[in-house]
Design a protein around this motif. Sequence first.
Motif, PDB file in Angstrom:
ATOM      1  N   SER A  42     -52.865   9.858  57.613  1.00 40.85           N
ATOM      2  CA  SER A  42     -51.735  10.182  58.505  1.00 40.85           C
ATOM      3  C   SER A  42     -50.616  10.921  57.775  1.00 40.85           C
ATOM      4  O   SER A  42     -49.790  11.574  58.412  1.00 40.85           O
ATOM      5  CB  SER A  42     -51.159   8.887  59.099  1.00 40.85           C
ATOM      6  N   PHE A  44     -48.176   9.624  56.801  1.00 40.08           N
ATOM      7  CA  PHE A  44     -46.969   8.925  57.255  1.00 40.08           C
ATOM      8  C   PHE A  44     -46.824   7.683  56.379  1.00 40.08           C
ATOM      9  O   PHE A  44     -47.613   6.733  56.486  1.00 40.08           O
ATOM     10  CB  PHE A  44     -47.129   8.548  58.734  1.00 40.08           C
ATOM     11  N   VAL A  46     -44.950   4.431  54.970  1.00 45.81           N
ATOM     12  CA  VAL A  46     -43.994   3.421  55.416  1.00 45.81           C
ATOM     13  C   VAL A  46     -43.742   2.439  54.267  1.00 45.81           C
ATOM     14  O   VAL A  46     -44.674   2.025  53.571  1.00 45.81           O
ATOM     15  CB  VAL A  46     -44.527   2.647  56.649  1.00 45.81           C
ATOM     16  N   ASN A  62     -47.863   0.861  53.758  1.00 45.73           N
ATOM     17  CA  ASN A  62     -49.079   0.948  54.574  1.00 45.73           C
ATOM     18  C   ASN A  62     -50.299   1.306  53.733  1.00 45.73           C
ATOM     19  O   ASN A  62     -50.226   2.082  52.786  1.00 45.73           O
ATOM     20  CB  ASN A  62     -48.915   1.894  55.774  1.00 45.73           C
ATOM     21  N   GLU A  64     -54.055   2.608  54.295  1.00 47.92           N
ATOM     22  CA  GLU A  64     -54.972   3.179  55.289  1.00 47.92           C
ATOM     23  C   GLU A  64     -56.431   3.076  54.845  1.00 47.92           C
ATOM     24  O   GLU A  64     -56.729   2.711  53.706  1.00 47.92           O
ATOM     25  CB  GLU A  64     -54.573   4.646  55.554  1.00 47.92           C
ATOM     26  N   THR A  71     -56.634   0.046  58.914  1.00 47.84           N
ATOM     27  CA  THR A  71     -55.322   0.266  58.281  1.00 47.84           C
ATOM     28  C   THR A  71     -54.397  -0.918  58.509  1.00 47.84           C
ATOM     29  O   THR A  71     -54.376  -1.508  59.584  1.00 47.84           O
ATOM     30  CB  THR A  71     -54.697   1.547  58.891  1.00 47.84           C
ATOM     31  N   CYS A  73     -50.325  -2.050  58.341  1.00 49.32           N
ATOM     32  CA  CYS A  73     -48.949  -1.545  58.287  1.00 49.32           C
ATOM     33  C   CYS A  73     -48.178  -2.173  57.126  1.00 49.32           C
ATOM     34  O   CYS A  73     -48.472  -3.300  56.695  1.00 49.32           O
ATOM     35  CB  CYS A  73     -48.216  -1.890  59.571  1.00 49.32           C
ATOM     36  N   ALA A  74     -47.161  -1.445  56.691  1.00 51.69           N
ATOM     37  CA  ALA A  74     -46.313  -1.885  55.577  1.00 51.69           C
ATOM     38  C   ALA A  74     -45.701  -3.268  55.832  1.00 51.69           C
ATOM     39  O   ALA A  74     -45.671  -4.124  54.934  1.00 51.69           O
ATOM     40  CB  ALA A  74     -45.195  -0.868  55.382  1.00 51.69           C
ATOM     41  N   GLU A  75     -45.216  -3.476  57.049  1.00 52.35           N
ATOM     42  CA  GLU A  75     -44.533  -4.731  57.366  1.00 52.35           C
ATOM     43  C   GLU A  75     -45.467  -5.925  57.181  1.00 52.35           C
ATOM     44  O   GLU A  75     -45.097  -6.948  56.608  1.00 52.35           O
ATOM     45  CB  GLU A  75     -44.044  -4.725  58.829  1.00 52.35           C
ATOM     46  N   THR A 110     -39.073   2.466  64.009  1.00 53.63           N
ATOM     47  CA  THR A 110     -39.171   1.111  64.570  1.00 53.63           C
ATOM     48  C   THR A 110     -40.586   0.565  64.368  1.00 53.63           C
ATOM     49  O   THR A 110     -41.560   1.325  64.403  1.00 53.63           O
ATOM     50  CB  THR A 110     -38.817   1.129  66.068  1.00 53.63           C
ATOM     51  N   PRO A 111     -40.717  -0.727  64.137  1.00 51.61           N
ATOM     52  CA  PRO A 111     -42.038  -1.296  63.865  1.00 51.61           C
ATOM     53  C   PRO A 111     -42.956  -1.266  65.088  1.00 51.61           C
ATOM     54  O   PRO A 111     -42.487  -1.374  66.223  1.00 51.61           O
ATOM     55  CB  PRO A 111     -41.742  -2.734  63.440  1.00 51.61           C
ATOM     56  N   CYS A 112     -44.244  -1.119  64.835  1.00 55.07           N
ATOM     57  CA  CYS A 112     -45.221  -1.109  65.926  1.00 55.07           C
ATOM     58  C   CYS A 112     -45.266  -2.485  66.596  1.00 55.07           C
ATOM     59  O   CYS A 112     -44.761  -3.479  66.060  1.00 55.07           O
ATOM     60  CB  CYS A 112     -46.607  -0.711  65.407  1.00 55.07           C
ATOM     61  N   CYS A 115     -46.709  -5.397  64.506  1.00 48.77           N
ATOM     62  CA  CYS A 115     -45.801  -5.895  63.459  1.00 48.77           C
ATOM     63  C   CYS A 115     -44.641  -6.671  64.065  1.00 48.77           C
ATOM     64  O   CYS A 115     -44.197  -7.668  63.491  1.00 48.77           O
ATOM     65  CB  CYS A 115     -45.312  -4.745  62.585  1.00 48.77           C
TER      66      CYS A 115
HETATM   67  N1  THU Z   1     -47.371   2.162  60.233  1.00 50.04           N
HETATM   68  C1  THU Z   1     -46.735   1.168  59.546  1.00 50.04           C
HETATM   69  O1  THU Z   1     -46.966   0.975  58.350  1.00 50.04           O
HETATM   70  N2  THU Z   1     -45.841   0.405  60.222  1.00 50.04           N
HETATM   71  C2  THU Z   1     -45.523   0.547  61.536  1.00 50.04           C
HETATM   72  O2  THU Z   1     -44.796  -0.266  62.088  1.00 50.04           O
HETATM   73  C3  THU Z   1     -46.035   1.704  62.279  1.00 50.04           C
HETATM   74  C4  THU Z   1     -47.157   2.441  61.643  1.00 50.04           C
HETATM   75  C5  THU Z   1     -48.345   2.988  59.528  1.00 50.04           C
HETATM   76  C6  THU Z   1     -49.772   2.796  59.949  1.00 50.04           C
HETATM   77  C7  THU Z   1     -50.406   4.114  59.581  1.00 50.04           C
HETATM   78  O3  THU Z   1     -50.795   4.066  58.220  1.00 50.04           O
HETATM   79  C8  THU Z   1     -49.259   5.112  59.699  1.00 50.04           C
HETATM   80  O4  THU Z   1     -48.075   4.362  59.736  1.00 50.04           O
HETATM   81  C9  THU Z   1     -49.343   5.997  60.936  1.00 50.04           C
HETATM   82  O5  THU Z   1     -49.503   5.227  62.081  1.00 50.04           O
END
Ligand code: THU
Length: 160
Positions: A42, A44, A46, A62, A64, A71, A73-75, A110-112, A115
Motif C-alpha cells: 500500500s 501507506f 502507519v 503496520n 503487510e 495485514t 494495522c499499527a494500532e 483515523t483508525p479503521c 482497530c
Molecule cells: N492501516 C493501519 O495500520 N491502521 C489503520 O487504522 C488503518 C489502516 C494500515 C493497513 C494497511 O497496511 C495500510 O494501512 C493501508 O490500508
Amino acid sequence: MKILSLNANIEVYSGMKELNKADKALLKAAKKSLKDAYAPYSKFKVGAALRLKNGKVIIGNNQENASFPLTLCAERVAIFAAAAKYPTEAIEAIAITATSGSQVLDKPVTPCGSCRQVISESEFRFKQDIRVILYGEKGEVYVLNSIKDILPLTFDANFL
Ligand code: THU
C-alpha cells in the motif's frame, strides 16, 4: 418513533506545537515508529505509540502481507504487544499517525473500524478510557478522551 442523536466532543489542536508535553512525546514516538512499517503493497505507513499506566511506551506499525487480508494495522500491533508484555497495565493514551505514498496527509488519520473495536476492548478490559491522539503529516491534531467518541453504540462484553 424518535431520533437518537449521537454527539462526539473532539479536541482540535492547530498543530503538534499546541499539544501538551505528554501528548506531543507520544505522537513523536508514533512518528518515529512509522519508518519501520512494512508496507510494500500500500505504501501507506502507519505508526502508533501507546503509553501504559506504568509509564512504558510501546510502539507498533503496520505489517503487510502478500496475502493482503493478513495485514495487521499499527494500532493492533502496538496494543497486542503491550498486552503480551504488560497484561495488567491499562493503556492511558495512544497516538496514531501515517504517511501515504500518494499524497501529503494534511488531516488527522483515523483508525479503521477493527482497530476502534480493539481499542474499545482495552478500555473495557481495564475499565479506563483511552486518550486517542490522531495526526497526519501536517495540520490539525484531533484528541479524543475515549474511543467511544468515534465508535458510538459500542459492542462490548455487556451484551454477551
Ligand atoms: N492501516 C493501519 O495500520 N491502521 C489503520 O487504522 C488503518 C489502516 C494500515 C493497513 C494497511 O497496511 C495500510 O494501512 C493501508 O490500508
